[in-house]
Design a protein around this motif. Structure first.
Motif, mmCIF file in Angstrom:
data_model
loop_
_atom_site.group_PDB
_atom_site.id
_atom_site.type_symbol
_atom_site.label_atom_id
_atom_site.label_comp_id
_atom_site.label_asym_id
_atom_site.label_seq_id
_atom_site.Cartn_x
_atom_site.Cartn_y
_atom_site.Cartn_z
ATOM 1 N N ALA A 12 0.839 -1.199 0.000
ATOM 2 C CA ALA A 12 0.000 0.000 0.000
ATOM 3 C C ALA A 12 0.873 1.248 0.000
ATOM 4 N N VAL B 214 -5.605 -9.415 -7.165
ATOM 5 C CA VAL B 214 -6.392 -9.446 -5.939
ATOM 6 C C VAL B 214 -5.892 -8.334 -5.033
ATOM 7 N N GLY B 215 -6.810 -7.632 -4.426
ATOM 8 C CA GLY B 215 -6.407 -6.582 -3.506
ATOM 9 C C GLY B 215 -7.611 -5.989 -2.806
ATOM 10 N N THR B 216 -7.341 -5.008 -2.008
ATOM 11 C CA THR B 216 -8.400 -4.331 -1.284
ATOM 12 C C THR B 216 -8.082 -2.850 -1.223
ATOM 13 N N ARG B 217 -9.100 -2.071 -1.092
ATOM 14 C CA ARG B 217 -8.931 -0.629 -0.939
ATOM 15 C C ARG B 217 -9.624 -0.192 0.354
ATOM 16 N N VAL B 218 -9.492 -1.008 1.381
ATOM 17 C CA VAL B 218 -10.095 -0.684 2.665
ATOM 18 C C VAL B 218 -9.594 0.675 3.127
ATOM 19 N N SER B 219 -10.500 1.525 3.501
ATOM 20 C CA SER B 219 -10.229 2.890 3.972
ATOM 21 C C SER B 219 -9.517 3.743 2.925
ATOM 22 N N CYS B 220 -9.652 3.388 1.682
ATOM 23 C CA CYS B 220 -9.053 4.173 0.606
ATOM 24 C C CYS B 220 -10.136 5.057 0.001
#
Length: 85
Positions: free
Chosen positions: A29, A49-55
């Motif tokens: 990140a 694969v990934g995430t954008r948590v709190s993005c």
């Protein structure tokens, strides 16, 4: 990112790497901007694969493009000066 078939070029900052089937790469990140490009005439298949948590915003380093999370939970695309795309 995992290459299932074909080959793609991975651009990371000023460097690039040829990625073939079976190769993978990971990105931390807030790390160096990166993108993929298929420079061949053949199709390539990748899994990312990934995430954008709190993005709430993503800036594209080589383009005049920023994606901003809107109040409705959907991405809104803008120029880097804030004007709508």
């Amino acid at each position: 990112m995992y290459v299932l078939s074909g080959e793609v070029t991975l651009y990371v900052g000023e460097e690039n790497y040829l990625m073939r089937a079976g190769m993978c790469a990971g990105f931390r990140a807030n790390g160096t901007p990166h993108h993929l490009k298929n420079n061949s005439t053949d199709d390539a298949t990748i899994i990312e694969v990934g995430t954008r948590v709190s993005c709430d915003a993503v800036s594209y380093a080589t383009d005049d493009l920023v994606a901003v999370m809107g109040l409705n939970g959907q991405w809104v695309f803008e120029h880097k000066n804030g004007e709508p795309y």
